[in-house]
Design a protein around this motif. Structure first.
Motif, PDB file in Angstrom:
ATOM      1  N   PRO A 159      -1.721 -10.110 -20.377  1.00 39.77           N
ATOM      2  CA  PRO A 159      -2.302 -10.730 -21.575  1.00 39.77           C
ATOM      3  C   PRO A 159      -1.469 -10.542 -22.832  1.00 39.77           C
ATOM      4  O   PRO A 159      -1.311 -11.494 -23.616  1.00 39.77           O
ATOM      5  N   ASP A 160      -0.928  -9.354 -23.061  1.00 38.44           N
ATOM      6  CA  ASP A 160      -0.167  -9.126 -24.288  1.00 38.44           C
ATOM      7  C   ASP A 160       1.119  -9.939 -24.300  1.00 38.44           C
ATOM      8  O   ASP A 160       1.500 -10.507 -25.333  1.00 38.44           O
ATOM      9  N   TRP A 161       1.779 -10.041 -23.142  1.00 39.82           N
ATOM     10  CA  TRP A 161       3.013 -10.837 -23.087  1.00 39.82           C
ATOM     11  C   TRP A 161       2.695 -12.321 -23.240  1.00 39.82           C
ATOM     12  O   TRP A 161       3.394 -13.033 -23.966  1.00 39.82           O
ATOM     13  N   LEU A 162       1.672 -12.798 -22.571  1.00 45.02           N
ATOM     14  CA  LEU A 162       1.317 -14.214 -22.659  1.00 45.02           C
ATOM     15  C   LEU A 162       0.926 -14.613 -24.081  1.00 45.02           C
ATOM     16  O   LEU A 162       1.265 -15.705 -24.553  1.00 45.02           O
ATOM     17  N   GLU A 163       0.239 -13.709 -24.786  1.00 45.52           N
ATOM     18  CA  GLU A 163      -0.128 -13.987 -26.175  1.00 45.52           C
ATOM     19  C   GLU A 163       1.107 -14.092 -27.054  1.00 45.52           C
ATOM     20  O   GLU A 163       1.221 -14.987 -27.899  1.00 45.52           O
ATOM     21  N   MET A 164       2.054 -13.191 -26.848  1.00 45.47           N
ATOM     22  CA  MET A 164       3.288 -13.227 -27.619  1.00 45.47           C
ATOM     23  C   MET A 164       4.085 -14.500 -27.321  1.00 45.47           C
ATOM     24  O   MET A 164       4.580 -15.182 -28.233  1.00 45.47           O
ATOM     25  N   PHE A 165       4.192 -14.864 -26.042  1.00 46.09           N
ATOM     26  CA  PHE A 165       4.956 -16.051 -25.668  1.00 46.09           C
ATOM     27  C   PHE A 165       4.329 -17.312 -26.239  1.00 46.09           C
ATOM     28  O   PHE A 165       5.029 -18.245 -26.652  1.00 46.09           O
ATOM     29  N   ALA A 166       2.993 -17.354 -26.302  1.00 41.92           N
ATOM     30  CA  ALA A 166       2.310 -18.526 -26.855  1.00 41.92           C
ATOM     31  C   ALA A 166       2.667 -18.749 -28.319  1.00 41.92           C
ATOM     32  O   ALA A 166       2.664 -19.885 -28.804  1.00 41.92           O
ATOM     33  N   ARG A 167       2.983 -17.669 -29.025  1.00 45.81           N
ATOM     34  CA  ARG A 167       3.330 -17.799 -30.444  1.00 45.81           C
ATOM     35  C   ARG A 167       4.656 -18.526 -30.655  1.00 45.81           C
ATOM     36  O   ARG A 167       4.945 -18.972 -31.776  1.00 45.81           O
ATOM     37  N   LEU A 168       5.468 -18.653 -29.623  1.00 49.14           N
ATOM     38  CA  LEU A 168       6.705 -19.432 -29.744  1.00 49.14           C
ATOM     39  C   LEU A 168       6.407 -20.924 -29.898  1.00 49.14           C
ATOM     40  O   LEU A 168       7.249 -21.688 -30.365  1.00 49.14           O
ATOM     41  N   ASP A 169       5.218 -21.344 -29.461  1.00 51.30           N
ATOM     42  CA  ASP A 169       4.729 -22.716 -29.651  1.00 51.30           C
ATOM     43  C   ASP A 169       5.642 -23.767 -29.020  1.00 51.30           C
ATOM     44  O   ASP A 169       5.796 -24.884 -29.541  1.00 51.30           O
ATOM     45  N   ILE A 170       6.216 -23.447 -27.880  1.00 53.28           N
ATOM     46  CA  ILE A 170       7.109 -24.390 -27.205  1.00 53.28           C
ATOM     47  C   ILE A 170       6.350 -25.613 -26.702  1.00 53.28           C
ATOM     48  O   ILE A 170       6.872 -26.735 -26.715  1.00 53.28           O
ATOM     49  N   LYS A 171       5.101 -25.421 -26.283  1.00 56.29           N
ATOM     50  CA  LYS A 171       4.328 -26.555 -25.774  1.00 56.29           C
ATOM     51  C   LYS A 171       4.177 -27.660 -26.804  1.00 56.29           C
ATOM     52  O   LYS A 171       4.112 -28.843 -26.459  1.00 56.29           O
ATOM     53  N   ALA A 172       4.127 -27.297 -28.094  1.00 47.91           N
ATOM     54  CA  ALA A 172       3.968 -28.307 -29.140  1.00 47.91           C
ATOM     55  C   ALA A 172       5.249 -29.112 -29.353  1.00 47.91           C
ATOM     56  O   ALA A 172       5.212 -30.258 -29.784  1.00 47.91           O
ATOM     57  N   VAL A 173       6.381 -28.514 -29.032  1.00 46.63           N
ATOM     58  CA  VAL A 173       7.673 -29.147 -29.295  1.00 46.63           C
ATOM     59  C   VAL A 173       8.192 -29.920 -28.084  1.00 46.63           C
ATOM     60  O   VAL A 173       8.757 -31.015 -28.213  1.00 46.63           O
ATOM     61  N   LYS A 174       8.005 -29.371 -26.899  1.00 46.15           N
ATOM     62  CA  LYS A 174       8.664 -29.868 -25.696  1.00 46.15           C
ATOM     63  C   LYS A 174       8.461 -31.351 -25.425  1.00 46.15           C
ATOM     64  O   LYS A 174       9.414 -32.048 -25.035  1.00 46.15           O
ATOM     65  N   PRO A 175       7.253 -31.930 -25.631  1.00 44.79           N
ATOM     66  CA  PRO A 175       7.084 -33.358 -25.322  1.00 44.79           C
ATOM     67  C   PRO A 175       7.891 -34.286 -26.225  1.00 44.79           C
ATOM     68  O   PRO A 175       8.061 -35.467 -25.906  1.00 44.79           O
TER      69      PRO A 175
END
Length: 282
Positions: free
Chosen positions: A138-154
């Motif tokens: 959970p702690d790693w996944l929360e940190m990785f989500a802050r990179l916000d790659i999903k918003a940019v990738k498309p």
């Protein structure tokens, strides 16, 4: 600026007789210690053209392979997609390789890490280049989500995600070649395979082989902080920050800028120096 491909070592190329789906591979052969290259999600086994002759010249037997559906590898059936680490072990068996130095880039590094956690007896050492590893914590996944790659990738190209800005600006030919290789690798529609191991902190603690981690600050997936965040699970003996690479450590050329994190865990191995020298370019 164009970086010419070095002359390639002679290889045997064919489909390995692996259960479930035959996997395409190339192999320089010889009696040296085996080095097996695990490709990123954006590419296939052709991406290692700068690394292959370097390791071969250093005396290693170098093997590159393509996962199911990449390049000329078969897809298998939808009912039985197999697992990434299961296929990796089957490939080693087919090539009569007991243990190998394993080098993984990006998603290929995540597979290499899981292989070492599940089958440490098959891995001599690990090199992880620009790999997020992606532990299910959970702690790693929360940190990785802050990179916000999903918003940019498309909204951007694969080259934008995978190649650094200096490389794209200075090497349009290399960027175009990257895009062409990516399209070719995905022509057969790669299989969305389960890895074969849910990687977490506990599983990572089982890894006792030498590990070299390479990452750059401009890596959108694996910047320095994210890559260093899981080091507490390894017995790190040495870490060093260098100012030699400007972006992701695979596919980019050396140039002073944001820096490279080079971390060696659990000991040292001869493969580390070769990987550090050769992973700077595609």
């Amino acid at each position: 600026m164009v970086f010419r491909l070095p002359e390639q070592a002679a290889v045997r190329e064919e489909l390995a007789d692996t259960p479930g789906a035959r996997l395409w591979y190339w192999d320089t052969g010889g009696g040296g210690e085996p080095v097996v290259l695990s490709h990123p999600l954006s590419q296939g086994s052709a991406i290692w053209a700068h690394q292959q002759p370097v390791f071969a010249a250093a005396g290693y037997r170098v093997v590159g392979y393509s996962r199911r559906g990449f390049d000329r590898s078969e897809r298998g059936t939808a009912e039985d997609p197999g697992t990434a680490i299961g296929d990796f072990c089957q490939l080693l068996d087919a090539l009569a390789i007991d243990t190998a130095h394993v080098i993984g880039a990006a998603a290929g590094g995540g597979i290499a890490m899981r292989l070492a956690a599940a089958h440490s007896e098959r891995v001599s050492s690990l090199v992880l280049a620009g790999s997020i590893v992606a532990p299910v914590e959970p702690d790693w996944l929360e940190m990785f989500a802050r990179l916000d790659i999903k918003a940019v990738k498309p909204h951007v190209s694969t080259a934008f995600i995978e190649l650094g800005p200096s490389y794209r600006a200075s090497n349009p030919e290399g960027t175009a070649r990257f895009a062409a290789l990516s399209a070719e690798a995905h022509r057969n529609h790669p299989v969305d395979q389960p890895s074969g191991l849910e990687l977490n902190w506990k599983a990572m603690e089982r890894i006792r082989v030498p590990v070299l981690l390479l990452t750059g600050e401009a890596d959108l997936y694996a910047p320095l902080h994210c890559s260093a965040s899981w080091l507490g699970t390894c017995r790190c003996t040495r870490s060093r920050r260098s100012e030699k690479l400007d972006t992701r450590p695979t596919g980019k050329h050396p140039r002073p800028s944001t820096g490279l994190l080079s971390i060696s865990c659990g000991g040292t191995a001869g493969i580390h120096r070769g990987a550090e020298l050769s992973c700077g370019r595609r």
